[in-house]
Design a protein around this motif. Structure first.
Motif, short mmCIF file in Angstrom:
data_model
loop_
_atom_site.label_atom_id
_atom_site.label_comp_id
_atom_site.label_asym_id
_atom_site.label_seq_id
_atom_site.Cartn_x
_atom_site.Cartn_y
_atom_site.Cartn_z
N UNK A 135 0.79 -1.24 0.00
CA UNK A 135 0.00 0.00 0.00
C UNK A 135 0.81 1.28 0.00
N UNK A 136 1.90 1.27 0.77
CA UNK A 136 2.52 2.55 1.08
C UNK A 136 3.78 2.79 0.25
N UNK A 137 3.89 2.09 -0.83
CA UNK A 137 5.07 2.22 -1.67
C UNK A 137 4.89 3.38 -2.65
N UNK A 138 5.92 4.20 -2.72
CA UNK A 138 5.83 5.34 -3.65
C UNK A 138 6.10 4.88 -5.08
N UNK A 139 6.91 3.82 -5.21
CA UNK A 139 7.21 3.30 -6.55
C UNK A 139 6.55 1.94 -6.72
N UNK A 140 5.30 1.97 -7.10
CA UNK A 140 4.53 0.72 -7.16
C UNK A 140 5.14 -0.26 -8.14
N UNK A 141 5.51 0.23 -9.33
CA UNK A 141 6.04 -0.69 -10.35
C UNK A 141 7.35 -1.32 -9.92
N UNK A 142 8.21 -0.48 -9.34
CA UNK A 142 9.50 -1.00 -8.90
C UNK A 142 9.30 -2.02 -7.78
#
Lengths: 680, 855
Positions: free
Chosen positions: B735-742
């Motif tokens: 949820x809290x990831x700024x770089x979802x794709x990475x």
């Protein structure tokens, strides 16, 4: 609103320790919450990429400034090594500019479009100019113009250039403003630019009055001087100061007038940077980096102070320079760590920037999708809520727009959307309203008719009389007499026992309940308390404590000013004097839930009238109960207030003494436990 | 180093590598270099020979295949001051505390007088070490087995002069004379003197008794500080006196020659040591029962094992930051000033003070006690694992240049005694104190050796996995098909006009609906956890000491229905159990069970939340009671899974019932709690410390990245490679990831299972609660993402097969290649530009799976 304490507030208000892990990044990122009252955490906006310490064989020594040249290279004022170092953004050494003769302590630099280098040299007391090859061209020394001031210091710290070639020089200790010099004729002094004004607090005024203007107690009221500055493509000059007030970040136009007031500031700012999208970045000495939109809205706050010397990228010790390029890559120069740290925007920050750009260009409809995506990633991101609200508002979807504005804490937008929505509601339902009204009138008339003929309301009337004949209820309702005829009412209370202490208390309780309801349940537009904050104990003390304090003090004063009033009379009549507020508060509460800002006037009016009326009643009540003249009454009021002050001061002193005593006892206990009991 | 030299050494390395391959291929042992000068061979296995240098206990390991040497001490001692020289040349280094001084002092084999005697066995030896001047002695056992070197320091071999309590008296000249020493038996409780005065009354003197004063009188006090007896000293005693000493049988015992002076006979006290020996001395001359002043503070076992000299070798250090991070041996030229230094299993909150939380994110804790040194040029590597004593260890890694030392080295530091600050009052400052108790734990360090192709972080990870498997670490965990973990947040609390009210985020019925929706979307395998299910919600309802599902969520009946539905849907449902955190506002009766630091202060942490200001922790014993209560009821309710949080992440020394307890006691109780639950239930552990891994059916919330130290060159999925195929592991919330794709690429890279925190309601409702940090969790917005990630990751799991484990991992720049046991290879590009590896082109933030048979 002042934001000096805001930083502290942030520490107090924020976030649990059981934080969802945000690995890697050594700092949390925040954005402004609803009402810009506090901050909320958000996804990492900028993540640390690398720390650059060595550039080929070169290292930095207490660097002071960094600029991005038009050639895409970073120019660093490497103060300790008495040179200017040029490196690529990847950290490769390009060249160095040294000048043993002139360059003594380069503190600030600027590179113009022709790659000419301007160096503000503190020890040389000059701005040195070098051409693209690094050859010394000329220097700007202290202006001789009389307006500059003979005693005014000229110790160049930072320098920027506008398109016309005018220099803006920050001179250490010169509080008149930024020194503006024209290149014409080898440096003509144009004047001081964008001086900060000194603000004098009420306290300072009092001190000045008491101790005289020049007393040491009065303190320094010299305006704070600019710490660093930069210039954007349009020629707007951005300055930062170390104060945490409105001068912390300013955008000055050609005339030196401030054109922007940021909604959140921190103190100790040391650097500022602008990229070509108009995004403004500031950094303070402790490593707090903030991004503002071109309107001065704070978007992100991040960065941490490396107090434990952990050596993590994204932690700073003494930031002196900041560069942000058009990819939103941030370069942070640290004078203590002698390093440049590189941060790059995350997918989230890119998304926010994209939405903001569309939004600021007025493409609200197109910004809807990115804003929605931002909200998916972070429901608490108020700018996204506001942005989405604007898009929905323009679509005519007022109800959803209201919700979005509510989440974004954007009151004006909410008010507009509510106005529209309300008028839609009225339009849609006006016929029903009319039917209902007409129906009510008809029923009422019918009832009256039936009552006249058959007396069907007789039982109701009987019940009413029964209720009214209860003494206490009669006493409470006597309050309305206060509105109709205050003298009469005072007489009734004093001589006819038309009211009792109990009835006064009931009125006070009603007042308290209304006070609380108004404080916490006003409509969003008119609510002054932030959501989720309740302080009922405070409210209780506020209403009952203040009431008790005032009546007691007043009674004490009255006894020495030969007033006739008994304490009982004062206590009761004062409660009855609150009647105007008791009557009008519910109306305010109701209106606050249906009015928009356009009709705010009504609420203000009612408030003014009810408070004024109450104040008047209190004065009249005092006069009557004590048999005072007007003059004596006013004197009594002033004395009462003074008496209150004395009591409060006494309580504070007592409190401090007791807490010190408690502290003392606790210390002794700790010592005893350590010395005699606990031997681990 | 010149470029030519670099080239040359590279060539040499290649040749050597080639040579070693040849050697293996032809099964001919390469000619061994002679034993290094000053060393003797002490052991040998199929791959390595172990040499010992007796004066410093230094070890050197030689590869039989390549002849390469791995040193445990610095060979060329010409840098640093004397202390450092002693440190890096000694096999074992200790730090000791002197008297009441609070700064530990180093003792090593170079600078301090010592004797080392050896007992040699087969492929093993025991060294009996005595620091003669300090009176500290202990044994270190070293053994070479098939996978490496085993170093063991048994706690009961440690003898400190502190254990030899002495009776000291004054001689005629007023000088202090030791008249006898009595050696304590091992257990602290048993060590005591009995003081018998001349009138026949006797007083026990154990650790909690002490004697003070020597000017005019001697006072014996008990632990409460009450005076038991005061023995006046005659100021002037000119008459000669004699010391009588008798043993239990009443026979005279020989005393220290200096002490057998003359003693006045009629005034005496008798001190009886536990072994029965008695010493009779005149009470006038009795000065004190004193403890010798040197006590052991910490130990390093082979701190320079596998070190590298700056600029002379290629390779990297592996440090346990996040999943594992690499620090290159490259010459830093003094870039870095401080080392990596982290307590194993996180900060010891019983001793250290936490820094008030601000905008900083604390560095990642050490989840598993490992570190490694990999010499890529010499193709030899060592992985050090702290097998015992992990509860008292710190991992330290010094990149070259730190403290002006030109070496890359890493070590574990074992602490027996702390120096800590004892506060004297809220505003009265603190006194530096040290704990008198020695923490009781044996030390064992296992140095796994790898060479050839396996001399890499991936090789070490595989070796670590084999090691753990051999130890039976994953015996409990069963094979589980690929699944996603969804964690529901039930209720929180927010302030209301009078008191507080529930913020209902996900009712039990809504959770069921979410699971049904996910199943319909093709997410076949789900494990679900309910957080904040209890009365008073997530922050208000801790500890979860009983089974009381919040009524606002549907109550017990609602949860039973959800549980039933999950069983039908084949979803494993667990309740989150936090038996560590204590909210004293909602659980006032537990206030006295709050965790206390060793200073005996109650520990608390600010939540920075709007509803509850502070949280406390429970003492381990209270945690055990709470857990017992909860588990009994949960089992009765037919719930099959429990997810432990809190106790899985804490390890600290503490003060309980007027006594000091060290962290190994806490570890024992936590193990007991979780093992008890695991007997009948599925147990998943939230970010558990490594010592708890054997108890886990699943491990959750593994960090995906490290702390971004300046000196780390790369982060590698060391832990996930080690866990791969052994225990189901889930990484931190998506949820809290700024770089979802990475982030998704990392899942793909590590073969990790994703976790989501889900709520039915918009988390904006949480903004006035203590969970205002949850800013993204609404199911509606995640359902698509969960389904698509599930299908992609599930495809990978199908390709690698049910028994798939990661066998290799290579990362070059932004591109990584992961090899699975069936030959499947996953190529990943983390960069924002297209890239190529092994002829496979990858778009930006892209991955490709090449299955074992080439598809």
């Amino acid at each position: 609103m002042k934001r000096i304490a805001a930083w502290l507030l942030l520490l107090i208000l924020l976030l649990a320790l059981c934080m969802p892990a945000q690995a890697a990044t050594p700092y949390r990122t925040f954005t402004l919450g609803v009402d810009k009252f506090d901050m909320v955490e958000t996804q990492t906006a900028y993540e640390p990429v690398r720390t650059m310490i060595r550039f080929g064989e070169e290292t930095l020594k207490m660097p002071s400034d960094m600029r991005l040249g038009p050639d895409g290279n970073l120019y660093i004022a490497d103060t300790g090594n008495k040179r200017v170092l040029v490196i690529t953004k990847e950290g490769e050494f390009v060249r160095e500019i040294t000048d043993k003769r002139n360059m003594k302590s380069p503190m600030g630099i600027y590179v113009d479009d022709a790659l000419n280098l301007y160096v503000a040299d503190e020890k040389a007391r000059a701005v040195l100019v070098y051409d693209a090859e690094g050859n010394f061209v000329m220097e700007y020394v202290k202006p001789t113009h009389q307006l500059f001031g003979e005693t005014a210091p000229y110790v160049p710290q930072k320098v920027v250039l506008d398109k016309r070639g005018n220099l803006y020089i920050v001179s250490k200790g010169n509080t008149n403003g930024v020194v503006q010099i024209s290149p014409v004729g080898g440096g003509e002094f144009l004047g001081y630019y964008g001086a900060n004004t000194s603000r004098i607090s009420v306290l300072t005024h009092i001190r000045r009055f008491l101790f005289g203007k020049d007393s040491a107690v009065v303190g320094n009221i010299v305006p704070i001087s600019v710490r660093n500055l930069t210039i954007d493509e349009k020629g707007m000059v951005y300055t930062v100061t170390e104060a945490g007030d409105d001068s912390a970040l300013r955008r000055l136009n050609v005339a030196g007038k401030n054109t922007m007031t940021p909604d959140w500031q921190v103190d100790l700012n040391t650097s500022v940077a602008v990229n070509s999208y108009g995004s403004i970045f500031t950094a303070n000495a402790n490593g707090t980096i903030m991004e503002y939109t071109s309107e001065g809205d704070m978007l992100f706050l991040f960065g941490a102070n490396d107090v434990l010397s952990e050596q993590r990228t994204g932690m700073f010790k003494s930031v002196e320079g900041l560069v942000v390029d058009d990819d939103y890559t941030i370069f942070v120069l640290d004078a203590n760590l002698n390093s440049i740290q590189v941060l790059r925007p995350t997918e989230f920050a890119d998304l926010v920037h994209r939405a903001f750009t569309l939004f600021q260009e007025g493409k609200y409809a197109e910004s809807k999708a990115p804003w929605s995506e931002v909200l998916r990633m972070n429901s608490l991101f108020t700018y996204a809520s506001t942005g989405l609200g604007e898009a929905l508002y323009r679509e005519g979807n007022y109800e959803e727009a209201m919700e979005a504005f509510r989440n974004g804490g954007y009151r004006q937008g909410y008010s507009d959307a509510w106005w529209e929505h309300r008028s839609n509601l009225l339009h849609a339902n006006i016929d029903k309203v009319i039917y209902v009204l007409v129906g009510l009138v008809v029923v009422w008339q019918l009832l009256k008719l039936l009552d006249r003929k058959f007396g069907i309301l007789k039982p109701l009337r009987w019940i009413r009389e029964k209720i009214l004949s209860v003494k206490l209820i009669d006493q409470v309702l006597y309050g309305f007499q206060m509105l109709r005829n205050p003298y009469d009412a005072c007489y009734g209370i004093k001589h006819e026992k038309r009211a009792s202490v109990l009835s006064a208390l009931i009125l006070l309780v009603i007042f308290f309940v209304e006070f609380v309801a108004n404080k916490y349940f006003s409509g969003f537009l008119f609510k002054t308390m932030p959501d989720g904050y309740y302080e009922l104990l405070n409210d209780f003390l506020m209403v009952f404590g203040v009431y008790a304090l005032l009546t007691i003090c007043c009674y004490l004063v009255c006894t020495i000013t030969d007033g006739e009033a008994r304490f009982r009379d004062l206590f009761i009549t004062a409660a009855y004097a609150l009647m105007p507020m008791i009557v009008f508060q519910p109306i305010v509460l109701l209106l606050s839930n249906v009015l928009s800002f356009n009709e705010e006037f009504f609420i203000t009016l009612i408030n003014v009238v009810s408070i004024g009326w109450t104040a008047l009643l209190i004065v009249l009540m005092l006069m009557y109960q004590n048999d005072f003249t007007m003059k004596k009454t006013l004197k009594t009021i002033v004395l009462t207030l003074f008496c209150v002050l004395v009591v409060v001061a006494l309580v504070v002193v007592l409190y401090m003494l007791i807490s010190q005593l408690v502290d003392f006892i606790a210390s002794i206990y700790g010592e005893v436990v350590y010395r005699f009991v606990k031997k681990v | 180093m010149s470029r030519r030299f670099k080239l040359l050494s590279l060539l040499l390395a290649c040749l050597l590598a080639f040579g070693s391959c040849m050697a293996y291929g032809e099964e001919i042992a390469a000619p061994l270099a002679a034993a290094p000068e000053g060393y003797i061979p002490v052991g040998e296995n199929s791959r390595f020979i172990l040499y010992l240098r007796q004066d410093t206990m230094a070890l050197t390991i030689q590869s039989k295949a390549s002849g390469q040497l791995l040193y445990s001490t610095v060979q060329d001692a010409n840098t640093g001051n004397a202390t450092w020289k002693g440190f890096y040349q000694s096999g074992v280094v200790i730090e000791y505390l002197e008297d009441v001084k609070d700064k530990p002092i180093q003792a090593d084999f170079i600078n301090n007088a010592n004797t080392i005697t050896y007992d040699f066995g087969e492929n093993a030896f025991t060294a009996h070490i005595t620091y003669t001047e300090l009176g500290i002695s202990f044994d270190v056992q070293v053994a070479l087995d098939e996978d490496g070197i085993h170093v063991h320091l048994p706690s009961d071999s440690i003898v400190e002069t502190k254990d030899e309590t002495s009776l000291v008296m004054l001689d005629e000249n007023g000088q202090e004379v030791t008249v006898a020493t009595a050696k304590y038996t091992k257990s602290a409780e048993e060590s005591e003197f009995v003081l018998t005065t001349g009138d026949g009354s006797s007083y026990k003197l154990n650790k909690s008794y002490y004697v003070s004063g020597k000017a005019t009188e001697v006072t014996v006090k008990d632990s409460a500080g009450t005076s038991q007896v005061t023995l006046p000293l005659t100021k002037e005693l000119s008459a000669p006196f004699t010391v009588y000493a008798t043993d239990a049988a009443g026979k005279a015992v020989e005393l220290d020659a200096a002490a057998i002076a003359s003693v006045q006979q009629n005034l005496f006290i008798t001190a009886t040591a536990l072994d029965g020996s008695q010493i009779r001395i005149p009470k006038e001359r009795f000065v004190s029962v004193s403890e010798y002043s040197y006590t052991i503070s910490s130990v390093y076992l082979y701190p320079f094992m596998g070190h590298s000299v700056a600029g002379e070798g290629q390779g990297y250090m592996l440090i346990p930051d996040g999943q594992g991070a690499l620090v290159s041996f490259e010459d830093n030229e003094g870039r870095y000033s401080s080392p990596y230094d982290k307590q194993v299993y996180g900060m010891n909150i019983g001793v250290e003070d936490q820094m008030a939380s601000d905008t900083r994110v604390p560095a990642e804790d050490v989840l598993a006690p490992f570190y490694g040194m990999v010499h890529t040029d010499k193709q030899i590597a060592v992985l050090s694992i702290v097998e015992e004593g992990d509860a008292g260890a710190r991992i330290q890694a010094y990149p070259n240049g730190v403290r002006n030392l030109p070496f890359d080295w890493a070590t574990a530091k074992f602490t027996y005694r702390f120096v800590y600050n004892q506060p004297m009052g809220p505003s009265a400052g603190a006194v530096a104190t040290r704990n008198a108790h020695r923490r009781q734990f044996d030390l064992t360090q296992h140095f796994l050796l790898e060479e050839g192709q396996s001399a890499s972080y991936a090789g070490l990870a595989v070796a670590y996995r084999d090691y753990l498997t051999r130890k039976g670490t994953f015996a409990k965990a069963e094979e589980r098909p690929f699944d996603v973990r969804v964690e529901f947040l039930g209720a929180e609390r927010e302030n209301y006009i009078l008191g507080k009210q529930d913020v209902v985020m996900t009712t039990f019925a809504e959770a069921q609906e979410m699971l049904t929706t996910l199943k319909q979307a093709g997410v076949e395998n789900i494990s679900a956890v309910y957080r904040g299910w209890q009365t008073n919600g997530l922050t208000g309802g801790v500890p979860t000491g009983s089974y009381s599902p919040a009524r606002s969520l549907g109550g017990e009946k609602g949860f039973a229905e959800l549980n039933e539905a999950c069983r039908e849907m084949n979803v494993e449902l667990s309740l989150e159990a936090d038996v560590l955190s204590l909210n004293t506002e909602t659980h006032p009766t537990l206030t006295f069970s709050a965790f206390k630091k060793i200073t005996s202060q109650t520990w608390s942490k600010p939540t920075f939340g709007m509803v509850y200001d502070t949280l406390h922790y429970l003492t381990p014993v209270a945690s055990r009671d709470q857990a017992a209560g909860l588990l009994k009821q949960v089992r009765a309710a037919g719930i099959e899974g429990v997810a432990f949080t809190g106790i899985t992440q804490l390890l600290a020394d503490y003060y309980h019932k007027d006594a000091y307890h060290d962290s190994s006691e806490m570890a024992a109780i936590y193990t007991e709690i979780i093992a008890g639950a695991g007997e009948e239930m599925n147990v998943s552990l939230v970010r558990p410390n490594a010592y708890l891994w054997p108890l886990a059916d699943a491990i959750t919330d593994l960090p995906i990245a490290g702390s971004d130290y300046n000196y780390t060159d790369a982060e590698v999925p060391f832990l996930t490679i080690a866990l791969s195929g052994q225990v189901p592991y889930y990484v931190e919330y998506a949820n809290f990831q700024a770089n979802t794709n990475e982030f998704f690429l990392h899942l793909m890279e590590q073969g990790a299972r994703p976790s989501f925190l889900l709520t039915w309601e918009d988390p904006i409702k949480l903004q006035n609660s203590n969970s205002s940090d949850i800013y993204s969790s609404r199911f509606e917005l995640y359902e698509g993402l969960i389904a698509s990630w599930y299908s992609e990751l599930n495809a990978l799991y199908r390709t690698v097969g049910p028994d798939g484990v990661i066998t290799d991992h290579v990362r070059t720049g932004d591109v990584a290649k992961v090899t699975w046991s069936n030959g499947t290879q996953v190529y990943l590009n983390f960069g924002d530009k297209p890239a190529t590896m092994d002829g496979i082109t990858l778009e930006k933030l892209d991955y490709k799976v090449v299955s074992g048979n080439g598809n």
